[in-house]
Structures are given as structure tokens and as C-alpha cells.
Write an enzyme that holds these catalytic residues in place. Structure first.
Site, mmCIF file in Angstrom:
data_model
loop_
_atom_site.group_PDB
_atom_site.id
_atom_site.type_symbol
_atom_site.label_atom_id
_atom_site.label_comp_id
_atom_site.label_asym_id
_atom_site.label_seq_id
_atom_site.Cartn_x
_atom_site.Cartn_y
_atom_site.Cartn_z
ATOM 1 C CB CYS A 199 -31.347 16.158 -1.809
ATOM 2 S SG CYS A 199 -32.913 17.026 -1.961
ATOM 3 C CB CYS A 252 -34.435 17.058 2.928
ATOM 4 S SG CYS A 252 -33.611 16.424 1.464
ATOM 5 C CB CYS A 299 -32.736 23.406 -0.335
ATOM 6 S SG CYS A 299 -31.401 22.275 0.097
ATOM 7 C CG ASP A 303 -31.270 21.594 3.514
ATOM 8 O OD1 ASP A 303 -31.623 22.570 4.184
ATOM 9 O OD2 ASP A 303 -32.054 20.743 3.083
HETATM 10 FE FE1 FES Z 1 -32.266 20.518 0.969
HETATM 11 FE FE2 FES Z 1 -32.914 18.139 0.182
HETATM 12 S S1 FES Z 1 -34.243 19.860 0.374
HETATM 13 S S2 FES Z 1 -30.940 18.850 0.670
#
Ligand code: FES
Length: 151
Positions: free
Chosen positions: A102, A58, A33, A35
Site C-alpha cells: 500500500c 485503504c 489491489c 487502489d
Molecule cells: Fe489497496 Fe492498501 S489495499 S492500497
């Protein structure tokens, strides 16, 4: 969708912040994702005495990192290595399958911080592998602001 424990750690995350004189710092990105997670560890005589994290991630990433820092404080380095994304998810009474990726941020950033500590102190930690990359390059497969990276 989320357990009470996940919601609690998301709404009231423990150990958010940074440690200025950290013994090891690890930053990783989630290839899926995009992140990002940063973990700081304070290690004294082989014991992790403090852990803090910052994330651009998230709700599941926040909750798993909060739980992972709680679990790791007071542990030896060897014990800390046994903390996996699955054990963190279990400690949170589970995560929805689509959010399991995640929880990898917590595990990988913890390992990256231990790797940084080992490098700074010129030691080898048995069983610890070099992080693939500090922050992975990633393709965002969603539009900016689509809400994919929100809780
Ligand atoms: Fe990116 Fe959860 S959607 S860490």
C-alpha cells in the site's frame, strides 16, 4: 496491527485535497489491489512548498500518503527523490508486512508528480525514472465490497 502513528495519520490525515495551480500532478494505481492515488505538488525554485493528496485506497495508503506529504514539504527535489515507501513506513513506526504494498502508492505518486513537473518545465531530474503508467490496469482479485481495501 497498526502503530499509533499509522492510526493517527489514518484518522486525521494531513494534506488531503488538491492544489489548483499545482506544479506537478501524479496519479498511480496499485497493481496489487487496484487502489488509486493522486498527488499534487507545488514547487518554487526547486523547493516543494506544498503537497496534497487524494486517494481511493485503504487505511495504510491514506496513512502513508499523509506521512509522505508531510515529509516532502520543505524538501528540495533531490531530497524528495530519496523518500521511499520504506522510509515512509519507518516514519510511521512500521506497517504490517501485508500492507507494505500500500505504501508504494505514496512513493510512486510522488515520483509521478515530479515527473509531470519535469515534463511541464522541460527539465530532467537526475535519478527520476518515467512512471510505468499513469494508472495501471489491474485485475481485482476480490469481490466488490469484500473489505480488502478497507483499513
Ligand atoms: Fe489497496 Fe492498501 S489495499 S492500497
Amino acid at each position: 496491527m497498526y502503530s499509533e502513528k499509522v492510526m493517527d495519520h489514518f484518522m486525521n490525515p494531513r494534506n488531503v485535497g488538491e492544489i489548483e495551480d499545482a506544479s506537478g500532478v501524479g496519479t498511480v494505481g496499485n497493481a496489487k489491489c487496484g487502489d488509486i492515488m493522486k498527488v499534487y505538488l507545488k514547487i518554487d525554485e526547486g523547493i516543494i512548498t506544498d503537497a496534497k493528496f487524494k486517494t481511493f485506497g485503504c487505511g495504510a495508503a491514506v496513512a502513508t500518503s499523509s506521512m509522505a506529504t508531510e515529509l516532502v514539504i520543505g524538501k528540495t527535489i533531490e531530497e524528495a527523490l530519496k523518500i521511499t515507501n520504506r522510509s515512509v513506513a519507518e516514519a510511521l513506526d512500521g506497517l504490517p508486512p501485508v500492507k507494505m504494498h500500500c505504501s508504494l502508492l505514496a512513493e510512486e505518486s510522488l515520483h509521478a508528480a515530479l515527473w509531470d513537473y519535469a515534463k511541464k518545465n522541460n527539465i530532467t531530474i537526475e535519478g527520476l525514472e518515467e512512471p510505468v503508467a499513469d494508472v495501471h490496469e489491474h485485475d481485482h482479485d476480490h469481490e466488490e465490497g469484500s473489505g480488502c481495501c478497507n483499513a
